[in-house]
Design a protein around this motif. Structure first.
Motif, PDB file in Angstrom:
ATOM      1  N   LEU A  60      54.948  -4.391   3.994  1.00  0.00           N
ATOM      2  CA  LEU A  60      53.648  -4.077   3.403  1.00  0.00           C
ATOM      3  C   LEU A  60      52.518  -4.005   4.415  1.00  0.00           C
ATOM      4  O   LEU A  60      51.633  -3.167   4.295  1.00  0.00           O
ATOM      5  CB  LEU A  60      53.327  -5.109   2.316  1.00  0.00           C
ATOM      6  CG  LEU A  60      52.074  -4.888   1.494  1.00  0.00           C
ATOM      7  CD1 LEU A  60      52.115  -3.530   0.797  1.00  0.00           C
ATOM      8  CD2 LEU A  60      51.904  -5.995   0.478  1.00  0.00           C
ATOM      9  N   LYS A  78      47.772   5.473  -5.311  1.00  0.00           N
ATOM     10  CA  LYS A  78      48.069   4.044  -5.145  1.00  0.00           C
ATOM     11  C   LYS A  78      48.303   3.695  -3.679  1.00  0.00           C
ATOM     12  O   LYS A  78      47.888   2.637  -3.211  1.00  0.00           O
ATOM     13  CB  LYS A  78      49.287   3.647  -5.973  1.00  0.00           C
ATOM     14  CG  LYS A  78      49.001   3.612  -7.456  1.00  0.00           C
ATOM     15  CD  LYS A  78      50.218   3.192  -8.239  1.00  0.00           C
ATOM     16  CE  LYS A  78      49.936   3.312  -9.732  1.00  0.00           C
ATOM     17  NZ  LYS A  78      51.087   2.973 -10.545  1.00  0.00           N
ATOM     18  N   ILE A  82      46.148   0.915  -1.613  1.00  0.00           N
ATOM     19  CA  ILE A  82      46.762  -0.215  -0.891  1.00  0.00           C
ATOM     20  C   ILE A  82      46.303  -0.222   0.565  1.00  0.00           C
ATOM     21  O   ILE A  82      45.931  -1.265   1.118  1.00  0.00           O
ATOM     22  CB  ILE A  82      48.298  -0.154  -0.986  1.00  0.00           C
ATOM     23  CG1 ILE A  82      48.737  -0.433  -2.416  1.00  0.00           C
ATOM     24  CG2 ILE A  82      48.954  -1.133  -0.015  1.00  0.00           C
ATOM     25  CD1 ILE A  82      50.205  -0.173  -2.683  1.00  0.00           C
ATOM     26  N   TYR A  85      42.652  -1.338   0.704  1.00  0.00           N
ATOM     27  CA  TYR A  85      42.549  -2.785   0.492  1.00  0.00           C
ATOM     28  C   TYR A  85      42.940  -3.528   1.770  1.00  0.00           C
ATOM     29  O   TYR A  85      42.269  -4.481   2.177  1.00  0.00           O
ATOM     30  CB  TYR A  85      43.444  -3.214  -0.673  1.00  0.00           C
ATOM     31  CG  TYR A  85      43.332  -4.686  -0.994  1.00  0.00           C
ATOM     32  CD1 TYR A  85      42.394  -5.145  -1.915  1.00  0.00           C
ATOM     33  CD2 TYR A  85      44.152  -5.630  -0.376  1.00  0.00           C
ATOM     34  CE1 TYR A  85      42.282  -6.493  -2.207  1.00  0.00           C
ATOM     35  CE2 TYR A  85      44.043  -6.971  -0.656  1.00  0.00           C
ATOM     36  CZ  TYR A  85      43.109  -7.402  -1.573  1.00  0.00           C
ATOM     37  OH  TYR A  85      42.989  -8.739  -1.852  1.00  0.00           O
ATOM     38  N   ARG A  86      44.014  -3.077   2.398  1.00  0.00           N
ATOM     39  CA  ARG A  86      44.467  -3.718   3.639  1.00  0.00           C
ATOM     40  C   ARG A  86      43.436  -3.557   4.745  1.00  0.00           C
ATOM     41  O   ARG A  86      43.190  -4.482   5.526  1.00  0.00           O
ATOM     42  CB  ARG A  86      45.815  -3.128   4.059  1.00  0.00           C
ATOM     43  CG  ARG A  86      46.505  -3.898   5.151  1.00  0.00           C
ATOM     44  CD  ARG A  86      47.900  -3.392   5.398  1.00  0.00           C
ATOM     45  NE  ARG A  86      47.861  -2.068   6.012  1.00  0.00           N
ATOM     46  CZ  ARG A  86      48.897  -1.254   6.120  1.00  0.00           C
ATOM     47  NH1 ARG A  86      50.070  -1.598   5.642  1.00  0.00           N
ATOM     48  NH2 ARG A  86      48.785  -0.087   6.696  1.00  0.00           N
ATOM     49  N   PHE A  92      48.082  -8.467   4.154  1.00  0.00           N
ATOM     50  CA  PHE A  92      48.436  -9.187   2.935  1.00  0.00           C
ATOM     51  C   PHE A  92      49.114 -10.499   3.311  1.00  0.00           C
ATOM     52  O   PHE A  92      49.939 -10.542   4.214  1.00  0.00           O
ATOM     53  CB  PHE A  92      49.394  -8.351   2.079  1.00  0.00           C
ATOM     54  CG  PHE A  92      48.749  -7.162   1.437  1.00  0.00           C
ATOM     55  CD1 PHE A  92      48.158  -7.268   0.188  1.00  0.00           C
ATOM     56  CD2 PHE A  92      48.731  -5.932   2.079  1.00  0.00           C
ATOM     57  CE1 PHE A  92      47.565  -6.173  -0.409  1.00  0.00           C
ATOM     58  CE2 PHE A  92      48.134  -4.834   1.492  1.00  0.00           C
ATOM     59  CZ  PHE A  92      47.546  -4.952   0.243  1.00  0.00           C
ATOM     60  N   LEU A  95      52.912 -10.897  -1.582  1.00  0.00           N
ATOM     61  CA  LEU A  95      53.080  -9.688  -2.380  1.00  0.00           C
ATOM     62  C   LEU A  95      52.248  -9.745  -3.653  1.00  0.00           C
ATOM     63  O   LEU A  95      51.819  -8.716  -4.174  1.00  0.00           O
ATOM     64  CB  LEU A  95      54.558  -9.483  -2.718  1.00  0.00           C
ATOM     65  CG  LEU A  95      55.486  -9.248  -1.529  1.00  0.00           C
ATOM     66  CD1 LEU A  95      56.930  -9.159  -1.991  1.00  0.00           C
ATOM     67  CD2 LEU A  95      55.087  -7.994  -0.777  1.00  0.00           C
ATOM     68  N   GLU A  97      49.305 -10.573  -3.923  1.00  0.00           N
ATOM     69  CA  GLU A  97      47.949 -10.110  -3.614  1.00  0.00           C
ATOM     70  C   GLU A  97      47.750  -8.648  -4.018  1.00  0.00           C
ATOM     71  O   GLU A  97      46.627  -8.212  -4.239  1.00  0.00           O
ATOM     72  CB  GLU A  97      47.685 -10.305  -2.121  1.00  0.00           C
ATOM     73  CG  GLU A  97      46.248 -10.210  -1.716  1.00  0.00           C
ATOM     74  CD  GLU A  97      46.039 -10.509  -0.243  1.00  0.00           C
ATOM     75  OE1 GLU A  97      44.974 -10.130   0.265  1.00  0.00           O
ATOM     76  OE2 GLU A  97      46.930 -11.111   0.403  1.00  0.00           O
ATOM     77  N   LEU A  98      48.840  -7.901  -4.155  1.00  0.00           N
ATOM     78  CA  LEU A  98      48.746  -6.507  -4.600  1.00  0.00           C
ATOM     79  C   LEU A  98      48.126  -6.404  -5.985  1.00  0.00           C
ATOM     80  O   LEU A  98      47.527  -5.387  -6.333  1.00  0.00           O
ATOM     81  CB  LEU A  98      50.135  -5.857  -4.613  1.00  0.00           C
ATOM     82  CG  LEU A  98      50.714  -5.452  -3.272  1.00  0.00           C
ATOM     83  CD1 LEU A  98      52.189  -5.098  -3.415  1.00  0.00           C
ATOM     84  CD2 LEU A  98      49.948  -4.279  -2.694  1.00  0.00           C
ATOM     85  N   ILE A 101      44.500  -5.193  -6.569  1.00  0.00           N
ATOM     86  CA  ILE A 101      44.121  -3.784  -6.428  1.00  0.00           C
ATOM     87  C   ILE A 101      44.133  -3.172  -7.821  1.00  0.00           C
ATOM     88  O   ILE A 101      45.128  -3.255  -8.550  1.00  0.00           O
ATOM     89  CB  ILE A 101      45.097  -3.053  -5.484  1.00  0.00           C
ATOM     90  CG1 ILE A 101      45.107  -3.733  -4.118  1.00  0.00           C
ATOM     91  CG2 ILE A 101      44.742  -1.587  -5.373  1.00  0.00           C
ATOM     92  CD1 ILE A 101      46.182  -3.230  -3.188  1.00  0.00           C
ATOM     93  N   VAL A 104      47.004  -0.882  -9.048  1.00  0.00           N
ATOM     94  CA  VAL A 104      48.353  -1.451  -9.122  1.00  0.00           C
ATOM     95  C   VAL A 104      48.479  -2.283 -10.392  1.00  0.00           C
ATOM     96  O   VAL A 104      47.668  -3.171 -10.648  1.00  0.00           O
ATOM     97  CB  VAL A 104      48.653  -2.318  -7.879  1.00  0.00           C
ATOM     98  CG1 VAL A 104      50.001  -2.975  -7.988  1.00  0.00           C
ATOM     99  CG2 VAL A 104      48.574  -1.471  -6.621  1.00  0.00           C
ATOM    100  N   LEU A 109      54.427  -3.772  -9.806  1.00  0.00           N
ATOM    101  CA  LEU A 109      54.946  -4.900  -9.030  1.00  0.00           C
ATOM    102  C   LEU A 109      56.395  -5.188  -9.393  1.00  0.00           C
ATOM    103  O   LEU A 109      57.215  -5.486  -8.523  1.00  0.00           O
ATOM    104  CB  LEU A 109      54.079  -6.139  -9.242  1.00  0.00           C
ATOM    105  CG  LEU A 109      52.648  -6.034  -8.703  1.00  0.00           C
ATOM    106  CD1 LEU A 109      51.854  -7.277  -9.067  1.00  0.00           C
ATOM    107  CD2 LEU A 109      52.635  -5.796  -7.213  1.00  0.00           C
TER     108      LEU A 109
END
Length: 119
Positions: A60, A78, A82, A85-86, A92, A95, A97-98, A101, A104, A109
């Motif tokens: 990730l 998406k 991601i 966000y990163r 991250f 996981l 933490e996704l 967003i 998502v 997930l």
């Protein structure tokens, strides 16, 4: 007209040498491309199955857009969310933490379970 050397035809010696060289090349090639019989950790009586899911894992924190888009149901929007966000929050830490967003969902997930990992 063939020459005879010590009672043996010269062409016969050449053919025998070529045949021996060809045989040696075949045997050497077979030895080089044969997997070893005893590999550490390999049990021929209990082989471990290889799954496609295990081969298509995505890290990730280093994945680019193309790698992220290889995940099931993850499109351009998406993937960019991601990556953004990163970029905004740094790598991250988990996981889960996704889920922060907005693009998502929890179904995403679940679909990505086993495909994503963090090193």
């Amino acid at each position: 007209m063939e020459k005879k050397v010590n009672g043996v035809e010269q062409n016969g010696k050449r053919m025998a040498a070529l045949a021996a060289a060809a045989l040696a090349a075949v045997v050497l090639g077979a030895l080089l491309f044969t997997p070893p019989l005893f590999q550490p950790g390999y049990d021929p009586l209990n082989p471990q199955p290889v799954t496609v899911q295990g081969l298509l894992r995505v890290e990730l924190n280093t994945a680019d857009e193309a790698a992220l888009r290889s995940l099931p149901g993850l499109g351009e929007k998406k993937a960019r969310a991601i990556l953004q966000y990163r970029a905004d929050h740094g790598p991250f830490s988990s996981l889960e933490e996704l889920a922060q967003i907005s693009a998502v969902t929890s179904k995403d997930l679940e679909a990505w379970d086993g495909y994503l990992y963090i090193e």
